[in-house]
Design a protein around this motif. Sequence first.
Motif, short mmCIF file in Angstrom:
data_model
loop_
_atom_site.label_atom_id
_atom_site.label_comp_id
_atom_site.label_asym_id
_atom_site.label_seq_id
_atom_site.Cartn_x
_atom_site.Cartn_y
_atom_site.Cartn_z
N SER A 33 0.83 -1.20 0.00
CA SER A 33 0.00 0.00 0.00
C SER A 33 0.87 1.25 0.00
CB SER A 33 -0.91 0.01 1.24
OG SER A 33 -0.15 0.32 2.40
N THR A 91 1.95 -1.18 3.92
CA THR A 91 1.33 -2.46 4.26
C THR A 91 1.52 -3.44 3.11
OG1 THR A 91 -0.34 -1.38 5.63
CG2 THR A 91 -0.82 -3.61 4.86
N THR A 92 1.93 -4.66 3.44
CA THR A 92 2.16 -5.67 2.41
C THR A 92 1.27 -6.89 2.63
OG1 THR A 92 3.99 -6.62 3.70
CG2 THR A 92 4.55 -4.96 2.05
N ASN A 93 0.90 -7.53 1.54
CA ASN A 93 0.18 -8.79 1.57
C ASN A 93 0.77 -9.70 0.50
OD1 ASN A 93 -1.74 -8.32 3.64
ND2 ASN A 93 -2.98 -7.11 2.23
N TYR A 131 -5.88 0.38 -2.49
CA TYR A 131 -5.93 -0.59 -1.39
C TYR A 131 -6.96 -0.09 -0.39
CZ TYR A 131 -4.40 -3.41 2.62
OH TYR A 131 -4.35 -4.27 3.68
#
Length: 121
Positions: A52, A56-58, A100
């Motif tokens: 993001s 923030t990571t996914n 996001y």
Amino acid sequence: VQLQASGGGLVQPGGTLSLSCTVTGLPSFTMAALAWYRQIPNQQRELVAMISNLGTTNYADSVKDRFTISRDNDKNSVYLQMDSLKPEDTAVYYCNSGGYYSGSYYPDNDWGQGTQVTVSS
């Protein structure tokens, strides 16, 4: 929006590759979420990793703990460090910019040409 992905190639199982993508034409690169997708012929494009605007990571379960996504806002670039590569990671990898919201990534319609990653002995 233009996305230029690079860094793919042929690597042996267990090896590493680093992908890079430069993004131009966005109203604000720093406000955009960014992602890497991959696609195998005759299959749908799969979200591999996203980051993001706040960092923030996914990750997809299949690459968690092996791949790392990062971004450099000064260079308008997003990266994908791929470690412990497996033959099933073989695909064309695309970068993407999008949004996001509420824990989900929403891709924009621009994809660029992608970069081929082949994992084989």
